[in-house]
Design an enzyme around this catalytic site. Structure first.
Site, PDB file in Angstrom:
ATOM      1  N   HIS A  37       0.839  -1.202   0.000  1.00 41.66           N
ATOM      2  CA  HIS A  37       0.000   0.000   0.000  1.00 41.66           C
ATOM      3  C   HIS A  37       0.877   1.256   0.000  1.00 41.66           C
ATOM      4  O   HIS A  37       0.592   2.226  -0.703  1.00 41.66           O
ATOM      5  CB  HIS A  37      -0.884   0.040   1.250  1.00 41.66           C
ATOM      6  CG  HIS A  37      -1.806  -1.116   1.415  1.00 41.66           C
ATOM      7  ND1 HIS A  37      -1.615  -2.090   2.362  1.00 41.66           N
ATOM      8  CD2 HIS A  37      -2.951  -1.455   0.760  1.00 41.66           C
ATOM      9  CE1 HIS A  37      -2.594  -2.976   2.298  1.00 41.66           C
ATOM     10  NE2 HIS A  37      -3.413  -2.620   1.319  1.00 41.66           N
ATOM     11  N   LYS A 149      -1.010  -6.545  -7.801  1.00 38.54           N
ATOM     12  CA  LYS A 149      -1.214  -7.799  -7.082  1.00 38.54           C
ATOM     13  C   LYS A 149      -2.637  -8.294  -7.350  1.00 38.54           C
ATOM     14  O   LYS A 149      -2.869  -9.478  -7.551  1.00 38.54           O
ATOM     15  CB  LYS A 149      -0.995  -7.616  -5.592  1.00 38.54           C
ATOM     16  CG  LYS A 149      -0.798  -8.957  -4.929  1.00 38.54           C
ATOM     17  CD  LYS A 149      -0.896  -8.874  -3.459  1.00 38.54           C
ATOM     18  CE  LYS A 149      -2.084  -9.539  -3.032  1.00 38.54           C
ATOM     19  NZ  LYS A 149      -2.993  -9.256  -2.159  1.00 38.54           N
TER      20      LYS A 149
HETATM   21  P1  AMP Z   1      -6.471  -3.811  -0.284  1.00 46.96           P
HETATM   22  O1  AMP Z   1      -6.271  -3.015   0.977  1.00 46.96           O
HETATM   23  O2  AMP Z   1      -6.055  -5.220  -0.175  1.00 46.96           O
HETATM   24  O3  AMP Z   1      -7.831  -3.615  -0.884  1.00 46.96           O
HETATM   25  O4  AMP Z   1      -5.452  -3.187  -1.324  1.00 46.96           O
HETATM   26  C1  AMP Z   1      -5.491  -1.813  -1.649  1.00 46.96           C
HETATM   27  C2  AMP Z   1      -4.632  -1.580  -2.856  1.00 46.96           C
HETATM   28  O5  AMP Z   1      -3.290  -1.947  -2.559  1.00 46.96           O
HETATM   29  C3  AMP Z   1      -5.069  -2.441  -4.042  1.00 46.96           C
HETATM   30  O6  AMP Z   1      -4.993  -1.650  -5.221  1.00 46.96           O
HETATM   31  C4  AMP Z   1      -4.059  -3.536  -4.038  1.00 46.96           C
HETATM   32  O7  AMP Z   1      -3.838  -4.097  -5.315  1.00 46.96           O
HETATM   33  C5  AMP Z   1      -2.828  -2.817  -3.553  1.00 46.96           C
HETATM   34  N1  AMP Z   1      -1.859  -3.787  -3.013  1.00 46.96           N
HETATM   35  C6  AMP Z   1      -2.079  -4.717  -2.062  1.00 46.96           C
HETATM   36  N2  AMP Z   1      -0.980  -5.472  -1.868  1.00 46.96           N
HETATM   37  C7  AMP Z   1      -0.047  -5.012  -2.729  1.00 46.96           C
HETATM   38  C8  AMP Z   1       1.296  -5.387  -3.042  1.00 46.96           C
HETATM   39  N3  AMP Z   1       1.909  -6.398  -2.417  1.00 46.96           N
HETATM   40  N4  AMP Z   1       1.957  -4.689  -3.999  1.00 46.96           N
HETATM   41  C9  AMP Z   1       1.342  -3.671  -4.654  1.00 46.96           C
HETATM   42  N5  AMP Z   1       0.083  -3.272  -4.412  1.00 46.96           N
HETATM   43  C10 AMP Z   1      -0.601  -3.926  -3.466  1.00 46.96           C
END
Ligand code: AMP
Length: 281
Positions: A37, A149
């Site tokens: 994030h 991801k």
């Molecule tokens: P989430 O909180 O899981 O909904 O993720 C929020 C954003 O962070 C989404 O756009 C995810 O794709 C991105 N994200 C989560 N994990 C990663 C990672 N390891 N590398 C890059 N982006 C990430």
């Protein structure tokens, strides 16, 4: 950094910024923030005058109730990370602030949502579309940042932007990994010490499979990845598909796409892990 829990508070702040012609970037998250994030937030802060980050565990995108209940919630440390990464406005709404009444909208997300995660997580992408469209309406950002991801999710967001004609640039950001290759995920905290030790086999196997393509057929590469991971006790591949990176449609021959991407979902015990890799072509 300002922290808002109300839509009106955030909108007042953004109205002032817009009056001054300040550009606005948005990073939607569900909190439990980590370096993945953080990379999105830093990029958003570098490319925009205002960097808005939403932290909201969106109930409508969880098709598994247990996943929603056990989803990690760490708002205080999230705010510390956000401030240090350059976020100027954190938006941390309650469920009733986002959904004063049930959101009954159904989006036509088309073929990109009909494969892989789509049928396996019924309602998931529609829930993502509900919350993201709402965030886009509230914030009206110039750019919005998403991580690769969740590879299929980016295609779904692009479809949503097209469908609803949002004047927003979607910026996709590379996967951030642990030193041993495991893609960072909020759900990694749910892995036991034993599971954490074996989880990097996913990224390692995907990497090894790069050397097989394109000499081996698409099906042979799929079989290699699936069998290698399934041989590890405690791991079970839900699917491994090689798709066109734009349309998300599975390919059966490397010649069918200029952008082949392998997308995988693996159960490590109860924890559902996702990852992906781009093959050269
Ligand atoms: P989430 O909180 O899981 O909904 O993720 C929020 C954003 O962070 C989404 O756009 C995810 O794709 C991105 N994200 C989560 N994990 C990663 C990672 N390891 N590398 C890059 N982006 C990430």
């Amino acid at each position: 950094m300002k922290v808002f829990d109300s839509i009106s508070g955030l909108q007042q702040y953004l109205a002032e910024a817009k009056k001054k012609n300040r550009t606005i970037g948005l990073v939607p998250t569900m909190g439990a923030l980590h370096k993945g994030h953080e990379s999105l937030v830093k990029r958003c802060a570098a490319e925009n005058d205002e960097c808005v980050v939403s932290v909201f565990v969106n109930p409508t995108q969880f098709n598994d109730k247990n996943d929603l209940v056990t989803y990690p919630r760490t708002v205080e440390s999230d705010c510390a990370l956000l401030e240090a990464a350059g976020c100027t406005a954190a938006f941390v709404p309650s469920e009733t602030e986002m959904y004063p009444e049930p959101d009954t909208r159904v989006f036509d997300l088309g073929p990109v949502a009909a494969v892989m995660e789509g049928p396996r997580r019924p309602g998931h992408f529609n829930g993502v579309a509900q919350v993201v469209s709402k965030l886009f309406d509230i914030v009206k950002p110039d750019k919005a940042y998403f991580g690769e991801k969740d590879f299929q999710q980016i295609a779904v967001i692009r479809r949503l932007v097209q469908l609803l004609a949002f004047p927003i640039e979607i910026v996709s950001c590379p996967i951030i990994r642990e030193a041993d290759g495991l893609a960072l995920s909020s759900r990694n905290t749910r892995l036991t010490a034993e599971q954490r030790k074996i989880a990097p086999v996913i990224a390692r196997t995907l990497n090894e499979s790069l050397a097989l393509a394109p000499k081996k057929s698409v099906n042979e590469v799929i079989a290699f990845v699936t069998d290698t991971i399934n041989r590890v006790p405690g791991m079970e591949v839900e699917y491994y598909e090689i798709v066109d990176g734009y349309s998300m449609q599975p390919v059966t021959d490397w010649s069918e796409t200029a952008y082949p991407v392998g997308c995988i979902t693996v159960y490590c015990g109860e924890v559902r892990l996702i990852d992906n890799i781009t093959y050269a072509n």
